[in-house]
Design a protein around this motif. Structure first.
Motif, PDB file in Angstrom:
ATOM      1  N   GLY B  99       0.798  -1.226   0.000  1.00  0.00           N
ATOM      2  CA  GLY B  99       0.000   0.000   0.000  1.00  0.00           C
ATOM      3  C   GLY B  99       0.823   1.265   0.000  1.00  0.00           C
ATOM      4  O   GLY B  99       0.306   2.346   0.285  1.00  0.00           O
ATOM      5  N   THR B 100       2.113   1.149  -0.315  1.00  0.00           N
ATOM      6  CA  THR B 100       2.945   2.345  -0.433  1.00  0.00           C
ATOM      7  C   THR B 100       2.714   2.964  -1.799  1.00  0.00           C
ATOM      8  O   THR B 100       2.777   2.277  -2.811  1.00  0.00           O
ATOM      9  N   VAL B 101       2.427   4.249  -1.803  1.00  0.00           N
ATOM     10  CA  VAL B 101       2.138   4.959  -3.051  1.00  0.00           C
ATOM     11  C   VAL B 101       3.372   5.736  -3.475  1.00  0.00           C
ATOM     12  O   VAL B 101       3.991   6.423  -2.660  1.00  0.00           O
ATOM     13  N   MET B 102       3.705   5.633  -4.753  1.00  0.00           N
ATOM     14  CA  MET B 102       4.840   6.413  -5.262  1.00  0.00           C
ATOM     15  C   MET B 102       4.343   7.500  -6.192  1.00  0.00           C
ATOM     16  O   MET B 102       3.467   7.253  -7.025  1.00  0.00           O
ATOM     17  N   THR B 103       4.911   8.680  -6.037  1.00  0.00           N
ATOM     18  CA  THR B 103       4.612   9.783  -6.956  1.00  0.00           C
ATOM     19  C   THR B 103       5.923  10.264  -7.546  1.00  0.00           C
ATOM     20  O   THR B 103       6.982  10.136  -6.924  1.00  0.00           O
ATOM     21  N   ALA B 104       5.866  10.823  -8.736  1.00  0.00           N
ATOM     22  CA  ALA B 104       7.085  11.345  -9.372  1.00  0.00           C
ATOM     23  C   ALA B 104       6.731  12.568 -10.192  1.00  0.00           C
ATOM     24  O   ALA B 104       5.833  12.514 -11.044  1.00  0.00           O
ATOM     25  N   GLY B 105       7.430  13.654  -9.939  1.00  0.00           N
ATOM     26  CA  GLY B 105       7.222  14.861 -10.711  1.00  0.00           C
ATOM     27  C   GLY B 105       7.847  14.724 -12.081  1.00  0.00           C
ATOM     28  O   GLY B 105       8.794  13.977 -12.273  1.00  0.00           O
ATOM     29  N   LEU B 106       7.328  15.451 -13.039  1.00  0.00           N
ATOM     30  CA  LEU B 106       7.843  15.367 -14.409  1.00  0.00           C
ATOM     31  C   LEU B 106       9.271  15.860 -14.511  1.00  0.00           C
ATOM     32  O   LEU B 106      10.031  15.430 -15.364  1.00  0.00           O
ATOM     33  N   SER B 107       9.648  16.797 -13.638  1.00  0.00           N
ATOM     34  CA  SER B 107      11.011  17.321 -13.701  1.00  0.00           C
ATOM     35  C   SER B 107      11.873  16.831 -12.556  1.00  0.00           C
ATOM     36  O   SER B 107      12.876  17.447 -12.229  1.00  0.00           O
ATOM     37  N   GLY B 108      11.464  15.767 -11.891  1.00  0.00           N
ATOM     38  CA  GLY B 108      12.304  15.227 -10.831  1.00  0.00           C
ATOM     39  C   GLY B 108      11.925  15.666  -9.431  1.00  0.00           C
ATOM     40  O   GLY B 108      12.397  15.090  -8.452  1.00  0.00           O
ATOM     41  N   ALA B 109      11.058  16.672  -9.287  1.00  0.00           N
ATOM     42  CA  ALA B 109      10.630  17.075  -7.939  1.00  0.00           C
ATOM     43  C   ALA B 109       9.474  16.167  -7.510  1.00  0.00           C
ATOM     44  O   ALA B 109       8.929  15.432  -8.323  1.00  0.00           O
ATOM     45  N   ASN B 110       9.069  16.261  -6.249  1.00  0.00           N
ATOM     46  CA  ASN B 110       7.913  15.504  -5.741  1.00  0.00           C
ATOM     47  C   ASN B 110       8.022  14.001  -5.966  1.00  0.00           C
ATOM     48  O   ASN B 110       7.018  13.319  -6.166  1.00  0.00           O
ATOM     49  N   ASN B 111       9.264  13.476  -5.940  1.00  0.00           N
ATOM     50  CA  ASN B 111       9.418  12.012  -6.020  1.00  0.00           C
ATOM     51  C   ASN B 111       9.309  11.476  -4.606  1.00  0.00           C
ATOM     52  O   ASN B 111      10.274  11.497  -3.856  1.00  0.00           O
ATOM     53  N   ASN B 112       8.142  11.041  -4.235  1.00  0.00           N
ATOM     54  CA  ASN B 112       7.910  10.682  -2.839  1.00  0.00           C
ATOM     55  C   ASN B 112       7.237   9.332  -2.698  1.00  0.00           C
ATOM     56  O   ASN B 112       6.554   8.857  -3.604  1.00  0.00           O
ATOM     57  N   LEU B 113       7.433   8.746  -1.525  1.00  0.00           N
ATOM     58  CA  LEU B 113       6.718   7.533  -1.131  1.00  0.00           C
ATOM     59  C   LEU B 113       5.808   7.903   0.030  1.00  0.00           C
ATOM     60  O   LEU B 113       6.234   8.575   0.965  1.00  0.00           O
TER      61      LEU B 113
END
Lengths: 97, 457
Positions: B99-113
């Motif tokens: 249930g860990t969600v990954m996000t990734a920004g288009l330019s490398g920011a907001n890469n979070n779990l």
């Protein structure tokens, strides 16, 4: 379209492309008369199709960011874009005039 | 619109999509003291209907009731900005088995779990586009893509546009093209909506007003509107590089139209696949991605889904009636589909063998004809159908209809996969993630007056 009012510039395979701040890559390219963005690994034209990141058909290479959807990625001053060939390599034309 | 700063914490709820349903859901969650993160892969919030351009503040293509709806949604966003974090140009990458969600920004920011307690998918609809010989040529796109460009720029992006397919969106985009000064050269409509106009009597009043306004705009601009007509072929004109369109009427007569851009559209589908997986994470869908319902119903649906999540997360025993009104809009959408319905005809599947069926992988109609009567697994693994980057979003609809037509007496198979579009995600995106899963948010205590949690007027 009168492009002389647009001051911001990025580069597509070395060619200067004017854009409006806040515009997506595909929007600026198409208004500059470019709607052929390269070739996919299966030999299909890369071009704008769905406009919302679902079809994955408009993938281009952005220096510093990798392969991205042109319909989602924002234009930035001085950005260098390249088309991707069928073998996955970028076009190689990235010298500013 | 206030700027939203990213707060480095694990939200209670993640919402994918900053459109009508997503913002609506976020507002009721935030009102009930839950921390919400809204992601949107686009640069601008508002989804497709309310796309808030970063280029211009002009909103001439928005109708009055649409501007009112957006005022309402942005009011709630501002009111609850302490509880809602909004991240644009940020993609929802996926969920792991825990249930860990990954996000990734288009330019490398907001890469979070993150490890939220609930995930709401409010990604909007997907366009149905039936394959046409030559639809893979550059210059051919969806009518939705043209509409989005018009709303983002409020100015023309190209002249010489033809719209083809079926559905009310062709009327809407046609009228919007007239508004910006580039009326389409033609609208080629496969259905015969004027023949079934009486069915439209039962539509809500404002639907009828809106449709009439669009149609009269096209009439005034003298845009040729061909109903019961089909775009048969698109080819490149070698002399001038433009596109030649071969149009066919029911009577068989054909016509060639030359243009730069073609906007295709054959209807809307819910975008309700992906994220089948196993964990304790609550997953809900809201708005058009769950069921095509239109703008007003999406707002109601967002509130109801948000409230459902509030009830689940706060373990409230109070059950209150949801906001009503969705059913009338669902009924209206059904009526619209009936008005535009295209009668099945023997030549529905008479495509040229060289017609590309799968835009991602280049599978042709002649390849599809050899597939036989496959199971879903055979169709995907042997036939390689719906296995490309879009995971069937632009081919499954036609393939399912064709296989059902060919293999009569068989239940129509469902080819759509369980996956999001296969998009480029670099190893760097994975390596550079920031683990926020242990920064716990606080769940709100149950309010003393349960009715307060619902009031949202």
């Amino acid at each position: 379209m009168n492009l002389s009012e647009y001051k911001s510039v990025m580069y597509w395979n070395g060619q200067a492309i004017k854009f409006l701040p806040g515009e997506s890559l595909s929007s600026a390219l198409i208004r500059s008369g470019i709607n052929y963005f390269g070739v996919s690994p299966s030999g299909q034209n890369r071009t704008l199709f769905c406009g919302i990141g679902q079809c994955q058909g408009c993938i281009v290479h952005v220096e510093g960011s990798g392969d991205v959807e042109a319909c989602l990625f924002p234009c930035q001053q001085g950005l260098k874009l390249q088309s991707i060939n069928q073998d996955g390599h970028v076009s190689g034309k990235n010298d500013e005039p | 619109m206030a700027m939203y700063l990213a707060k480095m914490m694990n939200p209670d709820v993640i919402i994918v999509g900053a459109g009508i349903a997503g913002i609506s859901a976020a507002s009721i969650l935030a009102k009930n003291n839950l921390n919400v993160l809204i992601l949107d892969q686009a640069m601008a919030i508002g989804g497709n209907l309310h796309v808030q351009s970063l280029v211009t503040t002009e909103r001439t293509l928005f109708l009055k009731h649409q501007i009112q709806q957006w005022s309402r949604l942005s009011f709630w966003l501002n009111k609850y900005q302490q509880k809602i974090t909004l991240q644009c140009s940020t993609r929802f990458i996926g969920i792991d088995h825990q249930g860990t969600v990954m996000t990734a920004g288009l330019s490398g920011a907001n890469n979070n779990l993150y490890k939220p307690k609930a995930l709401i998918l409010a990604t909007g609809a997907t366009e149905i586009v039936k394959p046409i010989n030559g639809w893979e040529l550059s210059g051919v796109m969806t009518a939705g893509a043209i509409q989005r460009s018009l709303k983002l720029l409020s100015k023309p992006f190209s002249r010489n546009i033809v719209l083809a397919g079926s559905g009310p969106l062709l009327l809407i985009v046609g009228a919007q093209l007239v508004e910006v000064g580039t009326p389409p050269l033609a609208i080629i409509e496969g259905g015969e909506p004027f023949r079934h106009l009486l069915k439209g009597i039962s539509l809500p009043f404002n639907y009828k007003i809106e449709a009439s306004a669009y149609y009269f705009k096209l009439l005034k601009a003298r845009v040729p509107f061909y109903s019961g007509a089909k775009l048969q072929k698109i080819s490149r004109n070698s002399d001038n590089g433009m596109l030649n369109l071969t149009k066919k009427k029911k009577s068989g007569e054909g016509k060639i139209i030359t243009t730069n851009i073609v906007g295709l559209h054959d209807g809307l589908n819910a975008n309700n696949y992906g994220t089948d997986f196993y964990s304790d994470l609550i997953i809900k869908r809201a708005g058009d991605c769950r069921n095509i319902m239109g703008a007003k119903a999406s707002e109601i649906d967002g509130l109801n889904v948000g409230m459902e999540v509030v009830s689940m997360l706060t373990e409230s025993e109070v059950k209150l009636s949801p906001w009503s009104g969705i059913n009338s809009h669902l009924k209206a959408q059904k009526t619209i589909r009936e008005i535009y319905k295209i009668k099945p005809s023997p030549d529905m599947f008479c495509l040229d063998d060289e017609t590309i069926i799968c835009r991602c992988e280049g599978i042709k109609f002649k390849d599809l004809k050899t597939v036989g009567n496959p199971t879903v697994r055979e169709a995907r693994l042997s036939g390689r159908l719906c296995m490309g980057a879009c995971q069937g979003r632009f081919c499954a609809n036609f393939i399912e209809e064709y296989l059902s037509y060919k293999n009569t007496n068989q239940e129509q198979i469902k080819l759509m996969g369980n996956r999001w579009p296969v998009r480029p995600v670099s190893i760097r995106d994975f390596v550079n993630t920031t683990d926020l899963t242990s920064n716990e948010g606080q769940i709100a205590p149950v309010t003393k007056n349960p009715a307060d949690r619902w009031s949202h007027g």
